[in-house]
Design a protein around this motif. Structure first.
Motif, PDB file in Angstrom:
ATOM      1  N   HIS A 184       0.838  -1.142  -0.067  1.00 39.32           N
ATOM      2  CA  HIS A 184       0.027  -0.147   0.162  1.00 39.32           C
ATOM      3  C   HIS A 184       0.979   1.369  -0.017  1.00 39.32           C
ATOM      4  O   HIS A 184       1.917   1.276  -0.604  1.00 39.32           O
ATOM      5  CB  HIS A 184      -1.153   0.020   1.220  1.00 39.32           C
ATOM      6  CG  HIS A 184      -1.810  -1.206   1.411  1.00 39.32           C
ATOM      7  ND1 HIS A 184      -2.837  -1.635   0.441  1.00 39.32           N
ATOM      8  CD2 HIS A 184      -1.349  -2.399   1.848  1.00 39.32           C
ATOM      9  CE1 HIS A 184      -2.982  -2.935   0.658  1.00 39.32           C
ATOM     10  NE2 HIS A 184      -2.366  -3.649   1.361  1.00 39.32           N
ATOM     11  N   GLU A 198      -2.523   0.042   7.686  1.00 39.16           N
ATOM     12  CA  GLU A 198      -1.340  -0.901   7.601  1.00 39.16           C
ATOM     13  C   GLU A 198      -0.303  -0.283   6.680  1.00 39.16           C
ATOM     14  O   GLU A 198       0.871  -0.833   6.834  1.00 39.16           O
ATOM     15  CB  GLU A 198      -2.259  -1.833   6.286  1.00 39.16           C
ATOM     16  CG  GLU A 198      -1.216  -2.972   5.743  1.00 39.16           C
ATOM     17  CD  GLU A 198      -1.959  -3.677   4.746  1.00 39.16           C
ATOM     18  OE1 GLU A 198      -3.291  -3.417   4.356  1.00 39.16           O
ATOM     19  OE2 GLU A 198      -1.503  -4.895   4.149  1.00 39.16           O
ATOM     20  N   HIS A 251       2.987  -7.058   4.467  1.00 37.22           N
ATOM     21  CA  HIS A 251       1.377  -6.473   4.556  1.00 37.22           C
ATOM     22  C   HIS A 251       0.968  -7.144   5.993  1.00 37.22           C
ATOM     23  O   HIS A 251       1.488  -7.835   6.760  1.00 37.22           O
ATOM     24  CB  HIS A 251       0.506  -7.320   3.750  1.00 37.22           C
ATOM     25  CG  HIS A 251       0.793  -6.700   2.341  1.00 37.22           C
ATOM     26  ND1 HIS A 251      -0.352  -5.874   1.624  1.00 37.22           N
ATOM     27  CD2 HIS A 251       1.631  -7.019   1.374  1.00 37.22           C
ATOM     28  CE1 HIS A 251       0.105  -5.746   0.522  1.00 37.22           C
ATOM     29  NE2 HIS A 251       1.056  -5.983   0.241  1.00 37.22           N
ATOM     30  N   VAL A 252      -0.299  -6.366   6.682  1.00 38.62           N
ATOM     31  CA  VAL A 252      -1.137  -6.889   7.689  1.00 38.62           C
ATOM     32  C   VAL A 252      -2.366  -7.256   7.314  1.00 38.62           C
ATOM     33  O   VAL A 252      -2.521  -6.637   6.134  1.00 38.62           O
ATOM     34  CB  VAL A 252      -0.960  -5.894   8.832  1.00 38.62           C
ATOM     35  CG1 VAL A 252       0.219  -5.844   9.222  1.00 38.62           C
ATOM     36  CG2 VAL A 252      -1.649  -4.772   8.721  1.00 38.62           C
TER      37      VAL A 252
HETATM   38 ZN   LIG Z   1      -2.206  -5.366   2.347  1.00 36.62          ZN
END
Ligand SMILES: [Zn+2]
Length: 381
Positions: A184, A198, A251-252
């Protein structure tokens, strides 16, 4: 067709007999000219039906007859191609599908039916090996399939090259170029819960990992700036152009259920497991084990996926989903800077383990950053 059964006599029975003899299910000479459907024939028909998953009734109706015909074809007996209105079936088709799968071309499950997926896999194979990509499995394609099989068994050539590169790269981290890809960014905040996003969390994690990698002499590059959100394909291209040894995407996760929790790691691979990046899978396994051991996050295991970042990179790529921001317990961990240090160390140690080719017996979760630096220095002498 007429259903044939015990007691029937005629040329159709002779054909069935010779097929069963050829398949080794009935003893005798295929050309013996016997025309009687006797108890032995019925027994052989039942055995055949059982093998092929047909209804075991000892009768030869249309389905059993078609299967008997299909069973007589061996790869190379006839040209194979995709006939939309009347798909070709046979053991030769099943053999082709199996061979394509072995070579890393996803022909689906080997059903013995030449379908659209088989055609696509065949064309990809033909293209990759410099044959005319006409989707017809003729003599030349069969020859190529036969020649290639022993050499590339176990995976696509490009994936075998990955393994060789890791072996040649040696155990030291110094000089290795890693692209760290914080998911992101910019206007895309990823998962947002309250004041936590995130994009910010994985950015911070990426920086912690970058710092540690640089301390070991690795060259760590970030795939984006703080306020940028390049598409996945561009991130993959960045890694390719940088000539990266590995790309680690961070990522989370989020879930509608606040109960969903844990860490999962992804590598390039097709769902059926026939095509997988061995290096990617190995690294994903190391990361997953280190993170589970160090963080107490639940183990959501490793998985093969065909996401852009995993498919589009020339180097092995791994994506980690470090916990669920939508889960209270995971969130409390993620928002703690000390936890993010732990995650960064776990990932770094996993990378080190990859290059050690499993030659380190220190138990998972116990290899510290200090150990790692010591190991690097010792190797340098
Ligand atoms: Zn993500």
């Amino acid at each position: 067709m007429q259903v044939l059964r015990r007691g029937d006599v005629g040329p159709a029975v002779a054909e069935i007999r010779s097929t069963l003899i050829a398949l080794g299910l009935l003893s005798g000479n295929p050309q013996d000219g016997e025309v009687v459907f006797d108890a032995d024939v019925e027994h052989a028909v039942r055995a055949f039906q059982q093998q092929r998953g047909l209804i075991t009734d000892g009768l030869v109706g249309p389905a059993t007859y078609a299967s008997l015909r299909a069973a007589t074809y061996q790869l190379g007996d006839r040209p194979l191609t995709y006939l939309v209105s009347h798909p070709m079936t046979g053991d030769d088709v099943a053999a082709l599908q199996e061979r394509l799968l072995e070579l890393g071309f996803d022909a689906g499950r080997h059903t013995g039916v030449f379908d659209h997926m088989t055609e696509q896999a065949l064309r990809s194979f033909q293209r990759e090996y410099g044959l005319i990509a006409d989707g017809i499995c003729g003599a030349e394609t069969v020859r190529a399939l036969r020649q290639l099989t022993p050499k590339v068994r176990g995976g696509r050539p490009v994936l075998l090259r990955e393994q060789e590169q890791v072996r040649r790269a040696g155990p030291r981290l110094r000089g290795k170029r890693i692209v760290i890809d914080p998911g992101h960014g910019g206007r895309d905040r990823g998962v947002v819960v309250g004041t936590n996003s995130e994009a910010d969390l994985v950015w911070d994690l990426a920086r912690r990992l970058e710092g540690r990698m640089q301390a070991t002499g690795m060259e760590a590059l970030l795939s984006r700036g703080t306020d940028q959100c390049p598409p996945e394909r561009e991130r993959a291209r960045f890694a390719n152009e940088a000539g990266a040894d590995l790309i680690l995407s961070l990522h989370v996760d989020a879930n509608a259920s606040p109960q969903a929790t844990g860490v999962a790691t992804f590598h390039y691979g097709t769902g059926n497991g026939t095509t997988t990046s061995t290096v990617g899978e190995t690294l994903a396994g190391f990361i997953q084990r280190e993170l589970v051991a160090r963080t107490g996050l639940s183990d959501c295991r490793t998985h093969g996926r065909t996401w852009d970042i995993l498919v589009g990179t020339r180097c092995p790529a791994v994506r980690v989903e470090v916990g669920y921001l939508t889960n209270a317990s995971d969130r409390a961990k993620l928002t703690d800077p000390a936890f993010r240090d732990t995650v960064a160390e776990g990932i770094l140690v996993a990378v080190k383990r990859l290059y050690l080719l499993g030659e380190n017996d220190q138990p998972t979760g116990t290899f510290t950053f200090a150990d790692l630096i010591r190991h690097e220095l010792a190797k340098a002498e």
